[in-house]
Design a protein around this motif. Structure first.
Motif, PDB file in Angstrom:
ATOM      1  N   ALA A  75      14.049 -24.405 110.516  1.00 22.83           N
ATOM      2  CA  ALA A  75      14.987 -24.009 109.466  1.00 22.83           C
ATOM      3  C   ALA A  75      14.507 -24.585 108.147  1.00 22.83           C
ATOM      4  O   ALA A  75      14.422 -25.806 107.983  1.00 22.83           O
ATOM      5  N   TRP A  76      14.154 -23.694 107.206  1.00 19.55           N
ATOM      6  CA  TRP A  76      13.617 -24.127 105.915  1.00 19.55           C
ATOM      7  C   TRP A  76      14.741 -24.286 104.895  1.00 19.55           C
ATOM      8  O   TRP A  76      15.775 -23.625 104.961  1.00 19.55           O
ATOM      9  N   TYR A  83       3.122 -28.931 105.687  1.00 17.11           N
ATOM     10  CA  TYR A  83       4.006 -27.795 105.459  1.00 17.11           C
ATOM     11  C   TYR A  83       3.221 -26.519 105.165  1.00 17.11           C
ATOM     12  O   TYR A  83       3.662 -25.417 105.495  1.00 17.11           O
ATOM     13  N   ILE A  84       2.064 -26.659 104.532  1.00 15.91           N
ATOM     14  CA  ILE A  84       1.231 -25.476 104.259  1.00 15.91           C
ATOM     15  C   ILE A  84       0.784 -24.841 105.570  1.00 15.91           C
ATOM     16  O   ILE A  84       0.891 -23.614 105.769  1.00 15.91           O
ATOM     17  N   LEU A  85       0.306 -25.658 106.484  1.00 16.04           N
ATOM     18  CA  LEU A  85      -0.152 -25.154 107.778  1.00 16.04           C
ATOM     19  C   LEU A  85       1.019 -24.656 108.632  1.00 16.04           C
ATOM     20  O   LEU A  85       0.884 -23.682 109.382  1.00 16.04           O
ATOM     21  N   TYR A 139       9.307 -34.554 108.306  1.00 20.68           N
ATOM     22  CA  TYR A 139       8.500 -34.071 109.429  1.00 20.68           C
ATOM     23  C   TYR A 139       6.996 -34.284 109.198  1.00 20.68           C
ATOM     24  O   TYR A 139       6.226 -34.348 110.159  1.00 20.68           O
ATOM     25  N   HIS A 140       6.591 -34.391 107.945  1.00 18.52           N
ATOM     26  CA  HIS A 140       5.170 -34.529 107.674  1.00 18.52           C
ATOM     27  C   HIS A 140       4.644 -35.930 107.964  1.00 18.52           C
ATOM     28  O   HIS A 140       3.428 -36.154 108.000  1.00 18.52           O
ATOM     29  N   GLY A 148      10.326 -24.483 100.522  1.00 23.65           N
ATOM     30  CA  GLY A 148      10.957 -25.790 100.499  1.00 23.65           C
ATOM     31  C   GLY A 148      10.513 -26.636 101.670  1.00 23.65           C
ATOM     32  O   GLY A 148       9.457 -26.418 102.269  1.00 23.65           O
ATOM     33  N   VAL A 149      11.337 -27.604 102.022  1.00 22.02           N
ATOM     34  CA  VAL A 149      11.020 -28.483 103.141  1.00 22.02           C
ATOM     35  C   VAL A 149      11.837 -28.049 104.361  1.00 22.02           C
ATOM     36  O   VAL A 149      12.756 -27.233 104.268  1.00 22.02           O
TER      37      VAL A 149
END
Length: 941
Positions: free
Chosen positions: A661-662, A634-636, A576-577, A669-670
């Motif tokens: 869904a992590w 992912y941080i944001l 996704y990133h 995680g991702v």
């Protein structure tokens, strides 16, 4: 006097063979098959009558043994897993969604309808009061556990705060002060300040009118509050996979809400009415309806017992054999259930009606056996008489039972679980019924006849007459030997009627023309109806028509049309990133916006909101290509969805936690899955083909996005529409082909097999055509009846066709030998067929008042099947046989044409079947016994 002997009969039927395109070898084979079957059943009957108590005991032992399957009994209660193809993409996608995101929340709606304006201060205050009562005071008990809104509401994953309420009251923050002030305008602009994503405010209102020249709503006739409860399903014995706490709470919400109408202290404004709907309440109504309808099956059973006892009392003065017949059916039902449970085949609500099918087939077999018994009334020895009866009846019930068995086995290859499992249960039941009728029932029939011969009373008054043969003077003494009573006048009356009618129908142009014209009329309507028949299925049909929740459905359909359907575009485990995936996420929104089935303004994209939030708060993290920087993505995202405890994100976007869904718990995680929500127009569920078109359209729209798919819970059922007509065509074709092959082999006659298939086709065409007139759509429930129709149509026609092959005529004093044999076949087997059909109708008659959808459909469909099965099997088939009928078996019985067909007295001194030695079973040494009808000679036409 002119000799009227038919030369075809005197030469062994050579002319008949030529007419039908057969040579002597086919006739010889058919005679050999028939004689072998008679020999086999004669041997079976001989063993049974010599060891009747052992036969009965072994049957009971086998039944008890099979019933041990009850220890591993399992029932499938989920509609999804009964009526939807489990190999469809919708089921596969749904399993992935549940595994990735968990179960979707249970959705309930409460509708407020005003005769004036639902948005008045008084009405809004009451709605808020009601909502406060639901969230703070309402409770239910599950065992010793108290369940409330606080325990059952759908919660935010991060905070545990209830988030399961949506309504126009959100504009006022559910605050009475703000409602009283009336300073907040009801419009889309103020709504989006409170609800930045999801449906517009008009989604929760109906009958909207605006202030002139503004977008502010001044009036609405109805409003709804949406309540989403948790859905933590688990296996509950006898109930399947459910969340019992949520279900109990929902039932309490619905029942106590309806009580508000009759509660003066509730404070409900006089212009307002309230209508609740919850999943738990609807499911509860469905279960109660099914439980009530299952009890009505007992009434049908009793009616069948009474009728069978009555017929057998009138026919052979042995009413207890009616109980024996039904008991045999009961044992076969229990054995089939137990065997299927042992094989791990789950029980379901459709299988509950199997007893009706087995009852019809079993009682029909009983009438065939006992009609044959009545025809053998001249044999004084009971054992010999029973052996002869089963020897002649066995081949007929073998042909029908085996063809029924294969017809249902062919249906077991379907992708529809309810139909597949039903066919397995039916195949086992028919097998046991056939075996038990030929053994268990025959043993009881022999013992009952032995009791009758020795003047022992059965103490069972039927129709005002006791079955004590000695008391009624039924026994006759011939040459010092006690004999049983002959066939009764009832058999003669029914036989006379059928013989007279059939003789008219097959004997001339007028009768044939009447049958053909009526049949053409039925088939024409059938073809027209088949073209126009609709595919449709709705879970709400399972709710009984007199349930209170039906009023809610009516209000919903009147004010909100069909509820729009929640759906989502799902992305799996992708990067996704990366910019490529982020562009795909954006593109999915654009594609949905162009689809006509998507409700305008309903698209709720977490990525669009996330991108806008990053652009506003962290503009340097937006790349030139428009995506969020991969290193900070992912941080944001954790901060945006509220998973970062050090930097809490915006509260208005916490709802997007359910869209991500992590891999790990607590947002670590991702991302392993993501969804973009939207609403499908409620019109998509109005008709089966419309639903399929909508589902295909949405899938086609998202097809350019390779890692994505569209899914909604109704897709599981809609996928059944996509395969329904193919399933019907395939199952009917396979079953018809199997019936043709089996009938042709068992009677060794291709012509009979072909004609029987024509009859089955006519019955199915008429049934499909008349379904629409009876208010039945093609779906996973009715398609079961279409398969059942093949089995019952076979029963009604094969008996007549088989009887036609077992007789031959001596001359043509009336019509051709084909006409004579057709009339004789109906007169011989027609009473058993009609009695079997009527007993089946009595068994289903109580279902005419059924409240549950499954039983209601089965009553209507069975009524159609029985009517057309009897019409084409008993009236049309003889006409076809009189025109294109094949040659008889080489061991066929002769019809004596020089006697009174319906003499008022028995034993008139004329020779009957017992004046002739029985035919030898070896080929080439055949003596043809003389046929009788109901113990009497058919005589001259």
């Amino acid at each position: 006097m002119t000799d009227t002997t038919d030369p075809r009969m005197s030469t062994g039927g050579e002319e008949e063979d030529k007419r039908c395109g057969k040579d002597i070898s086919m006739e010889t084979i058919s005679g050999w098959v028939h004689s072998r079957m008679e020999t086999f059943f004669g041997g079976v009957a001989s063993k049974v009558v010599n060891y009747p108590f052992s036969t009965i005991g072994l049957t009971l032992i086998f039944t008890v043994g099979f019933l041990q399957g009850a220890w591993v009994y399992d029932e499938e209660l989920s509609s999804d897993k009964q009526f939807a193809p489990q190999d469809s993409d919708a089921v596969t996608d749904g399993d992935w969604v549940v595994a990735t995101f968990g179960n979707e929340a249970r959705r309930g709606e409460v509708y407020f309808v005003s005769t004036e304006n639902v948005l008045t201060t008084e009405n809004l205050l009451f709605m808020n009061k009601y909502n406060t009562w639901v969230t703070t005071e309402l409770y239910a008990m599950y065992g010793d556990q108290k369940v409330t809104w606080a325990t059952q509401c759908d919660k935010q994953p991060t905070t545990g705060v209830c988030k399961g309420i949506s309504s126009v009251l959100s504009l006022y923050d559910y605050n009475n002060t703000l409602i009283n002030d009336q300073q907040i305008p009801v419009n889309s602009l103020t709504w989006r300040q409170k609800q930045p994503s999801g449906p517009d405010v008009t989604y929760y209102l109906s009958g909207v009118e605006y202030f002139p020249g503004t977008t502010n709503i001044r009036l609405a006739t109805a409003a709804r509050i949406v309540y989403n409860t948790r859905n933590e399903e688990r296996e509950i014995s006898g109930k399947g996979m459910i969340d019992p706490e949520s279900q109990e709470f929902e039932i309490a919400l619905s029942e106590q809400t309806r009580d508000l109408w009759d509660t003066p202290t509730s404070g409900m404004p006089s212009n307002l009415r309230i209508y609740p709907y919850t999943v738990g309440d609807a499911d509860n109504e469905e279960r109660n309806a099914i439980d009530g309808d299952v009890k009505s099956l007992i009434i049908g059973y009793i009616l069948t017992i009474v009728y069978t006892c009555f017929v057998l009392h009138w026919k052979i003065k042995q009413p207890l054999l009616g109980l024996a017949s039904v008991l045999s059916v009961g044992l076969s039902t229990g054995s089939s259930y137990g065997l299927c449970w042992l094989m791990g085949i789950k029980f379901n609500q459709v299988v509950q009606v199997l007893v009706l099918i087995l009852l019809g087939i079993g009682v029909d077999d009983t009438f065939v056996i006992m009609d044959s018994w009545a025809d053998e009334s001249g044999i004084p020895n009971l054992k010999d008489r029973m052996v002869s009866a089963l020897r002649h009846a066995g081949p007929a019930i073998t042909v029908t039972s085996v063809t029924d068995l294969v017809a249902f086995l062919s249906g077991s290859s379907t992708s529809l679980p309810a139909l597949r499992d039903f066919c397995f249960y039916a195949a086992c039941g028919i097998t046991f019924d056939f075996v038990y009728q030929c053994t268990f029932f025959v043993a009881l029939a022999y013992l009952s006849s032995k009791r009758q011969e020795t003047h022992r009373c059965c103490c069972c008054p039927v129709g005002g007459c006791c079955c004590c043969s000695g008391d009624n003077g039924d026994d006759a003494e011939v040459g010092g030997t006690k004999t049983l009573p002959p066939a009764s006048e009832e058999n003669g009356v029914l036989t006379r009627g059928l013989f007279t009618i059939t003789r008219f129908l097959v004997g001339g142009l007028c009768g044939r023309l009447i049958v053909i014209l009526i049949s053409v009329f039925f088939i024409t309507i059938g073809i027209w109806g088949s073209i126009n028949v609709k595919m449709d299925f709705d879970n709400e049909w399972f709710v009984p028509s007199d349930a209170d929740v039906q009023d809610t459905f009516d209000i919903r359909d009147e004010y909100f049309t069909r509820s729009d359907i929640p759906a989502s575009v799902y992305f799996g485990r992708v990067e996704y990133h990366t910019l490529a995936v982020q562009l795909e996420l954006n593109k999915s929104v654009e594609l949905l916006q162009t689809n006509p089935w998507v409700v305008s303004g309903s698209i709720n994209s977490w990525y669009v909101d996330f991108h806008g939030w990053v652009l506003e708060n962290y503009p340097t993290e937006i790349l030139n290509g428009g995506g969020v920087r991969d290193t900070s993505f992912y941080i944001l995202l954790r901060e945006f969805t509220g998973w970062d405890a050090t930097r809490p994100g915006p509260a208005e976007f916490e709802s997007h936690q359910n869209n991500i869904a992590w891999e790990g718990s607590n947002g670590t995680g991702v991302v392993k899955g993501a969804s973009i929500d939207f609403l499908i127009s409620g019109t998509a569920s109005e008709e089966g083909q419309t639903s399929v078109d909508c589902m295909d359209s949405l899938r086609d729209s998202i097809a350019p996005l390779s890692p994505a798919f569209v899914w909604s819970d109704p897709f599981v059922f809609w996928s059944s529409y996509a395969v329904m007509m193919d399933e019907v065509t395939r199952n009917v074709s396979i079953a018809a082909a199997c019936v043709f092959v089996l009938v042709s082999l068992l009677v060794a006659n291709i012509t009979i097999g072909f004609i029987v298939v024509i009859i089955i086709g006519c019955v199915d065409v008429c049934m499909l055509g008349f379904m629409d007139h009876f208010g039945v759509a093609v779906n996973s429930v009715s398609v079961i009846c279409i398969v059942v129709a093949i089995g019952l149509a076979v029963d009604y026609s094969v008996h007549i066709g088989h009887a036609y092959l077992t007789v031959t005529a001596l001359n043509n004093s009336y019509g051709t030998s084909y006409q004579q044999r057709a009339a004789f076949a109906v007169a011989k087997m027609g009473p058993a067929v009609l009695n079997g059909a009527f007993s089946t109708f009595l068994a289903i008659l109580p279902l005419s008042m059924a409240k549950s959808y499954v039983f209601s459909v089965f009553f209507r469909m069975f009524t159609i099947i029985i009517f057309f099965g009897v019409w084409f099997g008993v009236f049309v088939l003889p006409v076809l046989l009189s025109i294109w009928g094949p040659a008889p078996f080489s061991v066929a019985t002769e019809i004596p044409l020089n006697k009174n067909p319906f003499a008022s007295e028995y034993g008139d001194g004329e020779s009957d079947v017992h004046d002739h030695p029985d035919h030898d079973t070896e080929l080439g040494d055949v003596r043809k016994p003389v046929a009788t009808i109901g113990g009497q000679h058919p005589g001259q036409f």
